[in-house]
Scaffold this motif. Structure first.
Motif, mmCIF file in Angstrom:
data_model
loop_
_atom_site.group_PDB
_atom_site.id
_atom_site.type_symbol
_atom_site.label_atom_id
_atom_site.label_comp_id
_atom_site.label_asym_id
_atom_site.label_seq_id
_atom_site.Cartn_x
_atom_site.Cartn_y
_atom_site.Cartn_z
ATOM 1 N N SER A 76 0.810 -1.217 0.000
ATOM 2 C CA SER A 76 0.000 0.000 0.000
ATOM 3 C C SER A 76 0.842 1.265 0.000
ATOM 4 O O SER A 76 0.364 2.333 -0.367
ATOM 5 C CB SER A 76 -0.902 0.026 1.237
ATOM 6 O OG SER A 76 -1.689 -1.125 1.296
ATOM 7 N N ALA A 77 2.086 1.136 0.447
ATOM 8 C CA ALA A 77 2.958 2.302 0.500
ATOM 9 C C ALA A 77 3.604 2.596 -0.848
ATOM 10 O O ALA A 77 4.254 3.635 -1.024
ATOM 11 C CB ALA A 77 4.036 2.097 1.565
ATOM 12 N N ALA A 78 3.414 1.705 -1.825
ATOM 13 C CA ALA A 78 4.070 1.888 -3.126
ATOM 14 C C ALA A 78 3.595 3.168 -3.834
ATOM 15 O O ALA A 78 4.384 3.835 -4.511
ATOM 16 C CB ALA A 78 3.845 0.673 -4.017
ATOM 17 N N GLY A 79 2.332 3.516 -3.673
ATOM 18 C CA GLY A 79 1.822 4.738 -4.304
ATOM 19 C C GLY A 79 2.481 5.979 -3.726
ATOM 20 O O GLY A 79 2.849 6.911 -4.453
ATOM 21 N N ILE A 80 2.653 5.986 -2.404
ATOM 22 C CA ILE A 80 3.320 7.111 -1.734
ATOM 23 C C ILE A 80 4.798 7.153 -2.145
ATOM 24 O O ILE A 80 5.331 8.207 -2.508
ATOM 25 C CB ILE A 80 3.218 6.973 -0.194
ATOM 26 C CG1 ILE A 80 1.752 6.980 0.251
ATOM 27 C CG2 ILE A 80 4.016 8.070 0.505
ATOM 28 C CD1 ILE A 80 1.047 8.293 0.083
ATOM 29 N N ALA A 81 5.449 5.983 -2.105
ATOM 30 C CA ALA A 81 6.853 5.908 -2.535
ATOM 31 C C ALA A 81 6.971 6.453 -3.952
ATOM 32 O O ALA A 81 7.914 7.185 -4.280
ATOM 33 C CB ALA A 81 7.341 4.466 -2.467
ATOM 34 N N GLY A 82 5.996 6.122 -4.778
ATOM 35 C CA GLY A 82 6.006 6.547 -6.176
ATOM 36 C C GLY A 82 5.898 8.058 -6.336
ATOM 37 O O GLY A 82 6.683 8.672 -7.066
ATOM 38 N N ILE A 83 4.945 8.683 -5.647
ATOM 39 C CA ILE A 83 4.813 10.143 -5.840
ATOM 40 C C ILE A 83 6.007 10.877 -5.238
ATOM 41 O O ILE A 83 6.422 11.910 -5.771
ATOM 42 C CB ILE A 83 3.458 10.721 -5.336
ATOM 43 C CG1 ILE A 83 3.264 10.510 -3.844
ATOM 44 C CG2 ILE A 83 2.292 10.177 -6.151
ATOM 45 C CD1 ILE A 83 2.127 11.363 -3.262
ATOM 46 N N LEU A 84 6.585 10.323 -4.171
ATOM 47 C CA LEU A 84 7.785 10.973 -3.603
ATOM 48 C C LEU A 84 8.948 10.880 -4.591
ATOM 49 O O LEU A 84 9.707 11.840 -4.777
ATOM 50 C CB LEU A 84 8.161 10.333 -2.257
ATOM 51 C CG LEU A 84 7.152 10.560 -1.114
ATOM 52 C CD1 LEU A 84 7.561 9.795 0.136
ATOM 53 C CD2 LEU A 84 6.988 12.063 -0.800
ATOM 54 N N LYS A 85 9.062 9.735 -5.251
ATOM 55 C CA LYS A 85 10.113 9.569 -6.268
ATOM 56 C C LYS A 85 9.885 10.537 -7.439
ATOM 57 O O LYS A 85 10.816 11.213 -7.882
ATOM 58 C CB LYS A 85 10.100 8.115 -6.776
ATOM 59 C CG LYS A 85 11.049 7.860 -7.941
ATOM 60 C CD LYS A 85 10.955 6.431 -8.471
ATOM 61 C CE LYS A 85 11.710 6.325 -9.794
ATOM 62 N NZ LYS A 85 11.695 4.951 -10.338
ATOM 63 N N LYS A 86 8.649 10.608 -7.908
ATOM 64 C CA LYS A 86 8.370 11.488 -9.051
ATOM 65 C C LYS A 86 8.592 12.953 -8.673
ATOM 66 O O LYS A 86 9.036 13.751 -9.489
ATOM 67 C CB LYS A 86 6.935 11.299 -9.565
ATOM 68 C CG LYS A 86 6.578 9.942 -10.117
ATOM 69 C CD LYS A 86 7.636 9.253 -10.909
ATOM 70 C CE LYS A 86 7.805 9.663 -12.336
ATOM 71 N NZ LYS A 86 8.879 8.855 -13.010
ATOM 72 N N ALA A 87 8.281 13.312 -7.418
ATOM 73 C CA ALA A 87 8.493 14.698 -6.971
ATOM 74 C C ALA A 87 9.990 15.035 -7.020
ATOM 75 O O ALA A 87 10.379 16.106 -7.480
ATOM 76 C CB ALA A 87 7.945 14.889 -5.561
ATOM 77 N N LYS A 88 10.810 14.086 -6.556
ATOM 78 C CA LYS A 88 12.269 14.309 -6.584
ATOM 79 C C LYS A 88 12.776 14.481 -8.007
ATOM 80 O O LYS A 88 13.738 15.189 -8.254
ATOM 81 C CB LYS A 88 12.992 13.119 -5.937
ATOM 82 C CG LYS A 88 13.038 13.208 -4.416
ATOM 83 C CD LYS A 88 13.933 12.114 -3.839
ATOM 84 C CE LYS A 88 13.530 11.806 -2.413
ATOM 85 N NZ LYS A 88 13.645 10.382 -2.084
#
Ligand SMILES: *Cc1c(COP(=O)(O)O)cnc(C)c1O
Length: 354
Positions: A288-300
């Motif tokens: 479930s944390a993959a979506g959050i990990a994903g947007i944090l990666k894309k933000a970086k």
């Protein structure tokens, strides 16, 4: 009220459909400023907390439909292959409907809480020496040969039920979000959300559609790598899928929405998992944390455009697909176990740093 009664006009049910419900859906959309701060000024992040469904994952939305329709069509049993949450949900709804449930799982690959759910709800659970994709092949064949309803997400009623989550998001926000992020395993959920958003727009409930952002685990990223992964690897067991059943539909959701499907490493997933629990107050299972990990990666990577006008808030919705208590072993594994001291107040005060 469950999702069938709430969104009956949008679902393939009639007055004759026996509704098997556990009051699923109606989950909260929780604002998370801690995450939004890391995206950039002008962004709001909303967490669709699907771990608060009756069996603690979003699978219940699809299962109420799949089991109700199976009953309507005369099936006396349901079956599924599962990485865990589908079996937990199928077992609960089958118990509610008083029909048999057969679950085929990959041996040793199911989180403890999910296995406990399938068993306690009375399903017949069979573990195979093999992976999820092999389990699905076997169950598919059984359901072709016997009058048993397959309740994996290739069952179209599952997608129909799951799309109600996009209706709820739009109803809560008063409009569709700008971005919609979620983990991708078999890709049923991204297919369902996209279908739901499009239907709400067609019916004039919203006037725009979100950009869909799907995230796979790096060791199980067939859509990103454009090839079947024979031996998928990730500690996020719910998305440990090498050959997604709804592969094409996921690509369509990505392309039609102008979005993307990317991958995140297990380290990035665990970092987001801990941030959600310790920083936001929401305990999810690793997938479930993959979506959050994903947007944090894309933000970086500078993916999200700067918001120039303060009145132009941009909304990112992230689906938190399942509850953290499903997989307590994982939480314990990535944390330090509690220190043990003598039963003396001074020792506790010292260790607590009070
Ligand atoms: C099923 C599941 C997923 C993956 O959903 P798909 O529809 O297979 O892409 C992600 N997280 C959790 C907790 C799940 O149970």
């Amino acid at each position: 009220m469950g999702v069938i009664d709430r969104y009956r006009d949008y679902l393939p049910v009639t007055g004759k459909t026996p509704v098997i419900s556990l009051e699923e859906g109606g989950t909260p959309l929780v604002r998370a400023d801690l995450i939004a701060e890391r995206i950039g000024p002008g962004y709001a992040v909303w967490l669709k907390y699907e771990g608060l469904n009756p069996t603690a994952s979003f699978k219940d939305r699809g299962m109420t439909m799949a089991v109700s329709k199976a009953l309507e069509e005369g099936s006396r049993a349901v079956a599924c292959a599962s990485t865990g949450n589908t079996s937990a949900s199928a077992a609960a709804f089958a118990a509610r409907a008083k029909i048999k449930c057969v679950v085929v799982i990959p041996e040793g690959a199911i989180a403890l809480g999910k296995l406990a759910q399938a068993l306690i709800h009375g399903a017949t659970v069979i573990a195979i020496r093999g992976n999820f994709d092999q389990a699905l092949d076997i169950v598919r064949e059984i359901c072709e040969k016997y009058p048993i309803a397959l309740v994996n997400s290739i069952n179209p009623y599952r997608i129909e039920g799951q799309k109600t989550a996009s209706f709820e998001v739009c109803d809560s926000l008063g409009h569709a979000p700008d971005y919609h992020a979620l983990p991708v395993g078999n890709a049923g959920n991204i297919t369902a959300y996209w279908k739901g958003y499009k239907e709400y727009k067609e019916r004039g409930k919203v006037d725009r559609l979100p950009v869909m952002l799907g995230f796979q685990a790096a060791g199980a990223a067939p859509i990103v790598e454009k090839r079947v992964i024979e031996d998928p690897r990730t500690l996020a067991t719910a998305i440990k899928i090498g050959n997604p059943a709804s592969w094409k539909q996921a690509e369509a959701a990505r392309d039609e929405s102008g979005g993307l499907i990317d991958k995140v490493t297990d380290e990035e997933i665990i970092e987001a998992y801990r941030l959600l629990a310790a920083g936001v107050g929401i305990f999810v299972e690793p997938a479930s944390a993959a979506g959050i990990a994903g947007i944090l990666k894309k933000a970086k990577q500078g993916y999200f455009p700067a918001v120039t006008s303060p009145s132009e808030r941009k909304d990112i919705v992230c689906v938190l697909t399942g509850h953290g208590l499903k997989d307590p072993d994982m939480a314990i594994k990535c944390l330090e176990t509690p220190v043990v001291v003598d039963a003396k107040i001074e020792e506790v005060i010292r260790e607590a740093g009070i």
